[in-house]
Design an enzyme around this catalytic site. Structure first.
Site, short mmCIF file in Angstrom:
data_model
loop_
_atom_site.label_atom_id
_atom_site.label_comp_id
_atom_site.label_asym_id
_atom_site.label_seq_id
_atom_site.Cartn_x
_atom_site.Cartn_y
_atom_site.Cartn_z
N ALA A 1 0.85 -1.18 0.14
CA ALA A 1 0.21 0.00 -0.04
C ALA A 1 0.80 1.34 -0.10
O ALA A 1 0.91 2.23 -1.01
CB ALA A 1 -0.94 -0.04 1.18
N TYR B 1 -30.76 14.89 5.15
CA TYR B 1 -31.85 14.08 5.50
C TYR B 1 -33.09 14.09 4.45
O TYR B 1 -33.45 14.62 3.92
CB TYR B 1 -32.63 14.73 6.65
CG TYR B 1 -34.10 14.47 7.01
CD1 TYR B 1 -34.28 12.88 7.21
CD2 TYR B 1 -35.23 15.02 6.66
CE1 TYR B 1 -35.61 12.60 7.58
CE2 TYR B 1 -36.53 14.52 7.03
CZ TYR B 1 -36.75 13.35 7.38
OH TYR B 1 -37.86 12.75 7.40
N ARG C 1 4.02 10.97 -10.75
CA ARG C 1 3.31 11.91 -11.40
C ARG C 1 3.85 13.43 -10.88
O ARG C 1 3.73 14.19 -11.76
CB ARG C 1 1.88 11.86 -10.87
CG ARG C 1 0.95 10.74 -11.32
CD ARG C 1 -0.58 11.03 -10.94
NE ARG C 1 -0.41 10.50 -9.51
CZ ARG C 1 -0.70 9.23 -8.83
NH1 ARG C 1 -0.85 8.35 -9.64
NH2 ARG C 1 -1.27 9.16 -7.38
N CYS D 1 -6.59 -6.19 2.67
CA CYS D 1 -7.74 -6.06 3.23
C CYS D 1 -8.87 -6.80 2.70
O CYS D 1 -9.94 -7.25 3.54
CB CYS D 1 -8.21 -4.54 3.23
SG CYS D 1 -7.06 -3.53 3.53
N ASP E 1 2.82 0.95 7.60
CA ASP E 1 2.84 0.27 8.82
C ASP E 1 4.09 0.20 9.50
O ASP E 1 4.11 -0.02 10.74
CB ASP E 1 2.14 -1.00 8.41
CG ASP E 1 0.98 -1.35 8.12
OD1 ASP E 1 0.11 -0.31 8.02
OD2 ASP E 1 0.29 -2.61 8.08
C1 LIG Z 1 -6.40 -9.71 6.74
C2 LIG Z 1 -6.33 -7.91 6.55
C3 LIG Z 1 -7.19 -7.30 6.52
C4 LIG Z 1 -7.04 -5.86 6.56
N1 LIG Z 1 -8.15 -5.18 6.79
C5 LIG Z 1 -7.83 -3.73 6.57
C6 LIG Z 1 -8.97 -2.87 6.43
O1 LIG Z 1 -10.15 -3.16 6.08
N2 LIG Z 1 -8.77 -1.29 6.53
C7 LIG Z 1 -7.44 -0.93 6.46
O2 LIG Z 1 -7.45 0.15 6.50
N3 LIG Z 1 -6.27 -1.77 6.63
C8 LIG Z 1 -6.42 -3.23 6.71
N4 LIG Z 1 -5.55 -4.06 6.75
C9 LIG Z 1 -4.06 -3.53 6.96
C10 LIG Z 1 -3.63 -3.00 5.79
O3 LIG Z 1 -3.51 -4.16 4.99
C11 LIG Z 1 -2.00 -2.42 6.04
O4 LIG Z 1 -2.21 -1.53 6.90
C12 LIG Z 1 -1.37 -2.26 4.75
O5 LIG Z 1 -1.27 -3.33 3.90
C13 LIG Z 1 -0.17 -1.69 4.93
O6 LIG Z 1 0.77 -1.32 4.01
P1 LIG Z 1 2.21 -1.11 3.90
O7 LIG Z 1 2.57 -1.00 2.45
O8 LIG Z 1 2.67 -0.09 4.97
O9 LIG Z 1 2.85 -2.63 4.49
P2 LIG Z 1 2.74 -4.15 3.84
O10 LIG Z 1 1.38 -4.24 3.25
O11 LIG Z 1 3.19 -4.78 5.19
O12 LIG Z 1 3.93 -3.98 2.78
C14 LIG Z 1 5.22 -4.25 3.15
C15 LIG Z 1 5.86 -4.85 2.10
O13 LIG Z 1 7.40 -4.80 2.28
C16 LIG Z 1 7.94 -5.77 2.21
N5 LIG Z 1 9.23 -6.00 2.60
C17 LIG Z 1 9.49 -5.69 4.29
N6 LIG Z 1 10.84 -5.83 4.53
C18 LIG Z 1 11.55 -5.77 3.31
C19 LIG Z 1 12.63 -5.86 3.06
N7 LIG Z 1 13.73 -5.77 3.83
N8 LIG Z 1 12.96 -5.79 1.60
C20 LIG Z 1 12.19 -5.74 0.63
N9 LIG Z 1 10.76 -5.71 0.80
C21 LIG Z 1 10.39 -5.76 2.32
C22 LIG Z 1 7.02 -6.62 2.89
O14 LIG Z 1 7.30 -8.23 2.48
C23 LIG Z 1 5.44 -6.32 2.14
O15 LIG Z 1 5.72 -6.84 0.84
C24 LIG Z 1 -5.71 -5.40 6.63
C25 LIG Z 1 -4.56 -6.36 6.95
C26 LIG Z 1 -4.86 -7.80 6.87
C27 LIG Z 1 -3.59 -8.50 6.82
#
Ligand SMILES: Cc1cc2nc3c(=O)[nH]c(=O)nc-3n(C[C@H](O)[C@H](O)[C@H](O)COP(=O)(O)OP(=O)(O)OC[C@H]3O[C@@H](n4cnc5c(N)ncnc54)[C@H](O)[C@@H]3O)c2cc1C
Length: 557
Positions: free
Chosen positions: A15, A432, A26, A47, A289
């Site tokens: 994300a 409303y 962009r 999600c 995250d």
């Molecule tokens: C089942 C589920 C349901 C969810 N539902 C919701 C929801 O309804 N609403 C909502 O807001 N959020 C939801 N979330 C949370 C949301 O998915 C996360 O907040 C979001 O994916 C975070 O994105 P990110 O890019 O910060 O991290 P991540 O999605 O964790 O992506 C990080 C990426 O970096 C990679 N990475 C890590 N270290 C390294 C490295 N050293 N070298 C190369 N690559 C690396 C990881 O493998 C991963 O691919 C949900 C999560 C899950 C698991």
């Protein structure tokens, strides 16, 4: 790899990382931009994963929003999957990368770096944890494994360890697949972000769907009955049959790489950033995250890992890394989830969190229709508003119900962002028409109820406190003012019944020296009864917040 020298290098391709990459392109058409990620998939909808397991989403490809060729052809961004960043040299501005397929190493230099490494599930080191069919859910690979296990048709019983949002979404989706589910939660309630009284409404609903919910109990070990796959989950109090286990006890940020490079972390080990998403190291940003934020109500650092936040942070990091200027102000922990027929939302502080932060708190639980009561599809929602007694500002809200919750959560999110008082919320000019709201929207009704409490006009008591005091054997009268038929259909044990239309003429049946707690179905008649008794000279009167709709402690007939 296209070039080992990048103007902007992004670590992490979900994300935050892919939002940052697309936005950077962009902002800056000529920049050399590359993304490295250790996973085979990028830009996927974590999600949506529980719904693929439940077969609500039929095709796993729908979860993958974009693939690397798209970024190359549409944005001229090089995306390198199965490449893991292993070290960041902040002095030479170089990242060491391991090609996980070729098992070779390379070095990439950067001008600007965005760390978007996300988070990973916590896996407790319990005996039997490495048995087959014990899963966590975070990545596409995870979801494919879980789906294959469910599709095998061999899963009759599943145990969900951890009753948080993901645990609840998985519960619903496994039940949809015909699996008997038991949730084990260490705390005394499911959905820890919510106050217990609101979480209990969800727990009751989940149990009515045939789900076992075990609270105040922790998993101690897993057993396999001699085989490779899990067959039993052993908790502190019991043994549960399990052909599958989903661990959903929480996540931790992926920040080891950053920490080892001299990048400072803060709350819950997430990377410290300012509002421009800059870390302590020049030209290094963090988003998603893995990054810390600020809570807009408390003003304190907060780690609230959500997809909505990750995308916004990624955008801000990209703008700043490409020479622009933007800020990410902070979070309210706004969340929404579907749990069977219930919509469950929260924004800002719960009552428990507000008390912990030292606020002097007043709260109100108010059931209301999500549309005009005469409109055919109207459903109840139960709103809990939490306010600061001193400033009269709203601190947070929790809403549970079959009706429309998200719009009310978003109204409160907007109000909290701008520091609204309860009084200001009660005067909002909201849309409303009967199919959308009551003439005074549920949020305005709830704000009025809380406003009356804040001004001392009325005194309420939460259902959980009534139950606690009753269980302690405290003396008080519980007065049911509903109709005879409603009373016979189920009432709070030991309650006295005087219908509202008879109350004024039957006040002599009540002893004014007793504390009287009034309830009806949804609160309106209890509020009238409160006024009648007050006018009749009863001094120690309260109405029970939320009335029967918010009472989860059993009824007798
Ligand atoms: C089942 C589920 C349901 C969810 N539902 C919701 C929801 O309804 N609403 C909502 O807001 N959020 C939801 N979330 C949370 C949301 O998915 C996360 O907040 C979001 O994916 C975070 O994105 P990110 O890019 O910060 O991290 P991540 O999605 O964790 O992506 C990080 C990426 O970096 C990679 N990475 C890590 N270290 C390294 C490295 N050293 N070298 C190369 N690559 C690396 C990881 O493998 C991963 O691919 C949900 C999560 C899950 C698991």
């Amino acid at each position: 790899m296209a070039s080992n020298s990048q103007d902007l290098l992004i670590i992490g391709g979900v994300a935050a990382g892919m939002k940052a990459a697309a936005k950077a392109r962009r902002e800056s058409p000529a920049m050399r931009i590359a993304v490295v990620t250790d996973e085979p998939y990028i830009s996927y909808a974590g999600c949506g994963m529980p719904y693929f397991i439940g077969n609500v989403i039929k095709d796993s490809k729908k979860l993958i929003l974009r693939e690397p060729p798209y970024f190359k052809h549409m944005h001229n961004i090089d995306v390198f999957t199965r490449h893991q960043a292993t070290a960041i040299n902040i002095t030479s501005k170089q990242v060491s990368v391991r090609d996980l397929e070729k098992k070779s190493d390379l070095t990439l230099s950067y001008d600007k770096l965005i760390i978007a490494t996300g988070a990973q599930p916590i896996i407790p080191p319990l005996p039997g944890i490495s048995l087959d069919n014990i899963f966590t859910l975070r990545t596409v690979s995870d979801v494919l494994r879980i789906r294959a296990c469910v599709d095998s048709g061999k899963v009759k019983n599943a145990v969900i360890v951890g009753g948080g949002l993901i645990g609840m979404e998985m519960t619903e989706n496994l039940v949809l697949r015909g699996i008997k589910v038991t949730v084990v939660e260490l705390l005394d309630q499911i959905l820890p972000p919510l106050d217990k009284d609101m979480a209990m409404l969800v727990q009751k609903h989940v149990m009515e769907k045939g789900v076992g919910v075990i609270t105040s109990d922790g998993v101690k070990s897993f057993a396999g009955n001699g085989g490779d796959a899990v067959t039993t989950v052993i908790t502190g109090k019991q043994k549960l049959p399990a052909d599958m286990v989903i661990l959903s006890i929480g996540i931790k940020p992926n920040t080891k790489l950053a920490q080892e490079s001299g990048i400072v972390t803060g709350i819950s080990q997430s990377i410290k950033v300012n509002e421009r998403m800059e870390t302590n190291v020049p030209d290094v940003y963090a988003a998603g995250d893995c990054a810390e934020s600020v809570h807009l109500v408390t003003g304190k650092p907060a780690w609230v890992p959500l997809g909505s936040t990750a995308a916004k942070m990624g955008r801000v990091a990209a703008i700043n890394a490409t020479g622009g200027n933007d800020t990410f102000q902070g979070v309210l922990g706004t969340l929404i989830a579907k749990v069977f027929e219930l919509n469950v939302g929260k924004v800002g502080l719960s009552e428990r969190e507000a008390l912990k932060e030292g606020f002097e708190v007043e709260s109100a639980i108010v059931p209301a229709g999500d549309k005009s009561h005469y409109y055919p599809e109207t459903k109840d929602i139960i709103i809990k508003l939490i306010a600061d007694k001193t400033t009269k500002k709203l601190l947070g809200a929790e809403i549970v119900g079959e009706g429309v919750v998200d719009k009310r959560i978003d109204i409160i999110a907007t109000a909290l962002t701008f520091g609204a008082t309860v009084d200001q919320i009660s005067k909002l000019d909201l849309a409303y028409a009967p199919p959308y709201a009551m003439s005074m929207d549920a949020i305005i009704v709830a704000a009025n109820v809380l406003g009356n409490k804040l001004s001392g006009k009325t005194v309420g008591i939460l259902p959980s406190r009534v139950a606690e005091r009753r269980d302690r054997g405290e003396e008080f009268v519980v007065l049911d003012v509903r109709t005879e038929m409603e009373y016979k259909g189920g009432h709070i044990k030991g309650s006295k019944h005087i219908p509202l239309d008879k109350l004024a003429s039957r006040t002599q049946e009540l002893d004014g020296s007793n504390e009287i707690i009034i309830y009806c179905r949804a609160g309106l008649r209890a509020a009238h009864a409160y006024r009648i008794l007050k006018n009749a000279g009863f001094s120690n009167v309260k109405y029970m917040d939320g009335s029967i709709l918010a009472w989860t402690y059993g009824l007798e007939k």
